[in-house]
Enzyme design. Sequence first.
Site, PDB file in Angstrom:
ATOM      1  N   ASP A  61       0.888  -1.163   0.000  1.00 43.84           N
ATOM      2  CA  ASP A  61       0.000   0.000   0.000  1.00 43.84           C
ATOM      3  C   ASP A  61       0.922   1.208   0.000  1.00 43.84           C
ATOM      4  O   ASP A  61       1.547   1.523   1.011  1.00 43.84           O
ATOM      5  CB  ASP A  61      -0.883  -0.023   1.246  1.00 43.84           C
ATOM      6  CG  ASP A  61      -1.766   1.213   1.373  1.00 43.84           C
ATOM      7  OD1 ASP A  61      -1.645   2.129   0.531  1.00 43.84           O
ATOM      8  OD2 ASP A  61      -2.554   1.269   2.329  1.00 43.84           O
ATOM      9  N   SER A 141      -1.867  15.826 -17.303  1.00 43.62           N
ATOM     10  CA  SER A 141      -2.722  16.558 -16.364  1.00 43.62           C
ATOM     11  C   SER A 141      -1.922  17.227 -15.265  1.00 43.62           C
ATOM     12  O   SER A 141      -2.477  18.024 -14.507  1.00 43.62           O
ATOM     13  CB  SER A 141      -3.754  15.604 -15.741  1.00 43.62           C
ATOM     14  OG  SER A 141      -4.554  15.006 -16.733  1.00 43.62           O
ATOM     15  N   TYR A 152      -6.952  15.352  -9.287  1.00 45.97           N
ATOM     16  CA  TYR A 152      -6.001  14.566 -10.077  1.00 45.97           C
ATOM     17  C   TYR A 152      -4.923  15.474 -10.654  1.00 45.97           C
ATOM     18  O   TYR A 152      -3.728  15.154 -10.592  1.00 45.97           O
ATOM     19  CB  TYR A 152      -6.736  13.835 -11.193  1.00 45.97           C
ATOM     20  CG  TYR A 152      -5.844  12.913 -11.995  1.00 45.97           C
ATOM     21  CD1 TYR A 152      -5.409  11.700 -11.462  1.00 45.97           C
ATOM     22  CD2 TYR A 152      -5.448  13.240 -13.289  1.00 45.97           C
ATOM     23  CE1 TYR A 152      -4.602  10.846 -12.193  1.00 45.97           C
ATOM     24  CE2 TYR A 152      -4.645  12.393 -14.029  1.00 45.97           C
ATOM     25  CZ  TYR A 152      -4.216  11.199 -13.479  1.00 45.97           C
ATOM     26  OH  TYR A 152      -3.411  10.357 -14.207  1.00 45.97           O
ATOM     27  N   THR A 187      -6.130   1.599 -20.123  1.00 49.99           N
ATOM     28  CA  THR A 187      -5.874   0.857 -18.889  1.00 49.99           C
ATOM     29  C   THR A 187      -7.190   0.635 -18.162  1.00 49.99           C
ATOM     30  O   THR A 187      -8.246   1.124 -18.581  1.00 49.99           O
ATOM     31  CB  THR A 187      -4.922   1.633 -17.960  1.00 49.99           C
ATOM     32  OG1 THR A 187      -5.595   2.829 -17.504  1.00 49.99           O
ATOM     33  CG2 THR A 187      -3.625   2.028 -18.670  1.00 49.99           C
TER      34      THR A 187
END
Length: 252
Positions: A61, A141, A152, A187
């Site tokens: 994680d 982005s 994001y 993806t």
Amino acid sequence: MNRFTNKVVVITGAGNGIGAAAAKRFSSGGATVVAADYVMDDVKKLAASLPSDRTFAVFVDVSDAKAVENMIAETVKRCGKLDVMINNAGVHVIGSILETTLDDWRRISAINIDGVVFGAKYSLPHLIKSKGCMINTASVSGLGGDWGAAFYCASKGAVANLTRAMALDHGLSGVRINAVCPSLVKTNMTKGFDAAVQEKFNERIPLGRAAQPEEVASVMAFLASDDASFINGACIPVDGGTTASDGQPKIA
């Protein structure tokens, strides 16, 4: 070409998409690959398709600093060194800052920003020893803004500028640090886009299509190779020409 023989590569977010493509690309070049992901079924399936003597599937994680530290320490213990660190794990949240929640922000920043920070912090001492390199997955982005993706964009902008700053700090130690900045890639993160959304992307991408994960992985492989020995602090668009535009519409 076995350009990565005897190299040890750690890839986060390796269970699918760009990460899985990168694992296959580096493995095909002879590398020992530590494929790390939060979804063990995915990363185990990937590892089963690669040479068993130089592929390790591990759970991590990336938002957990201790887990990342332990993963890297175990890699070095098992493999003896670390040559390439690829901070690739990431998530997307759709919506303006008014439409998204603070929990959304905490999640995206924990994975997209903290995950890169932790990966960098704990891999750098080993990369300095091996004169290795780091590659971060940012995004177009992070080079400009998008509608409906405030969090994001903020997270990927952080990755891009963190990459530049670390490249300045650690270049004299022999470590090159770069980022890839994809646009739309086919993806799991983007497969839910409907046909109308996909067509809008195709209209804006000069090559007229989304990238395949392998096309991003090939840039990662180049950046990790000796052919890129003087590339440092670069955030390379892998976007089919999207960022070549100044944003004005096509009129002819």
